[in-house]
Design an enzyme around this catalytic site. Structure first.
Site, short mmCIF file in Angstrom:
data_model
loop_
_atom_site.label_atom_id
_atom_site.label_comp_id
_atom_site.label_asym_id
_atom_site.label_seq_id
_atom_site.Cartn_x
_atom_site.Cartn_y
_atom_site.Cartn_z
N GLU A 146 0.70 -1.32 0.05
CA GLU A 146 -0.05 -0.08 -0.02
C GLU A 146 0.84 1.41 0.06
O GLU A 146 0.47 2.26 0.62
CB GLU A 146 -0.88 -0.03 1.04
CG GLU A 146 -2.15 -1.10 0.85
CD GLU A 146 -2.89 -1.79 2.17
OE1 GLU A 146 -3.01 -0.64 3.01
OE2 GLU A 146 -3.21 -2.67 2.32
N HIS A 150 0.00 6.36 -2.62
CA HIS A 150 0.49 7.45 -2.19
C HIS A 150 1.49 8.09 -2.92
O HIS A 150 1.77 9.31 -2.76
CB HIS A 150 1.20 7.34 -0.72
CG HIS A 150 0.58 6.96 0.19
ND1 HIS A 150 -0.67 7.41 0.93
CD2 HIS A 150 0.17 5.48 0.96
CE1 HIS A 150 -1.42 6.66 1.70
NE2 HIS A 150 -0.84 5.50 1.69
#
Length: 280
Positions: A146, A150
């Site tokens: 993950e 970003h």
């Protein structure tokens, strides 16, 4: 959800590159997941693992694809508070370098490494995924749990990660994914989620494939495991039931009032990428 606080933004997020404000990280870190700030994996509807167990299960799936051996060097792009890096190092005997752009997360990760007597094999440092402080071909494998969500310039980040990998080495990526177009109120919810997660935009399959190809990373496996992780969003929302942030927290409503997180997680357009690439 994400374990990442590791990458530079074109437009910095008030969350400092992570799903939770730094002042809330410890609440989650010590509650339901004990340091795993990423989704959990359940085999099927009858799988009764706890959220803590399910997040470890995702980490173990990553470790399986890395197939690392004792003495090898691994890179964790988006180390968060360190639990995945320590778990993988302990299971494989490999040495791990984790990077983050959250000083608080790095401090917590180093405390964990000391407590687990792994500080001699696992190190954590402040670094930008788009400008890694490592020599070329210095790692035998890497993972990013993950983190891609970003990063504004995923092409540059993946090329930089590939630069640090030895030829033939694996890169394992897991991340929230937009599997099909979103419109109307659902699109508003996705945009709200991106703001709360500190994400410029969620990755799409075609975009990831193109960036991997540009980085000379050959896709070995690319699955959408969204249905196996979906119950995470409700579980994390439940973990925040007893968390009372300040009234001026810009993400108060998202995490505590409107229950937006589980609504986002239920969107059929939202999937979850599990991919393995190999450095050519």
């Amino acid at each position: 959800m994400t374990n990442d606080r590791s990458v530079h933004h074109t437009e910095p997020s008030p969350l400092d590159v992570g799903p939770f404000p730094d002042q809330q990280t410890e609440n989650v870190d010590g509650a339901a997941v004990d340091g795993n700030i990423h989704v959990g994996y359940w085999d099927n509807a009858t799988d009764h693992r706890s959220l803590d167990q399910a997040t470890d299960r995702l980490t173990d799936l990553v470790a399986e694809r890395l197939a690392a051996a004792a003495g090898q060097r691994l890179l964790d792009v988006g180390c968060g508070t360190g639990r995945p890096a320590l778990r993988i190092a302990r299971a494989t005997g490999a040495c791990v370098s984790g990077i983050s752009v959250s000083d608080q997360d790095i401090d917590l990760a180093r405390i964990r490494a000391d407590a687990d007597a792994l500080a001699d094999r696992v190190d954590f440092r402040y670094a930008d995924a788009c400008a890694l402080p490592f020599e070329a071909a210095s790692f035998d494998g890497a993972w990013a749990i993950e983190s891609m969500m970003h990063i504004s310039d995923r092409t540059t980040a993946l090329a930089e990660i590939a630069r640090t990998l030895r030829p033939g080495s694996p890169l394992v990526i897991t991340d929230v994914l937009v599997r099909s177009p979103v419109s109307g109120d659902d699109a508003d919810l996705v945009r709200q989620t991106c703001r709360a997660f500190g994400s410029p935009a969620l990755p799409e399959p075609a975009e990831l494939r193109k960036a991997l190809d540009h980085a000379d990373l050959e896709v070995v496996e690319f699955k959408d495991i969204g249905e196996h992780v979906r119950r995470t969003y409700q579980a994390f929302a439940d973990a925040f039931d007893d968390v009372v942030p300040s009234a001026d927290d810009p993400h108060y409503e998202f995490f505590n009032s409107t229950r937006s997180l589980p609504r986002f997680g239920a969107l059929p357009q939202i999937g979850y990428a599990f991919l393995v690439a190999r450095r050519l």
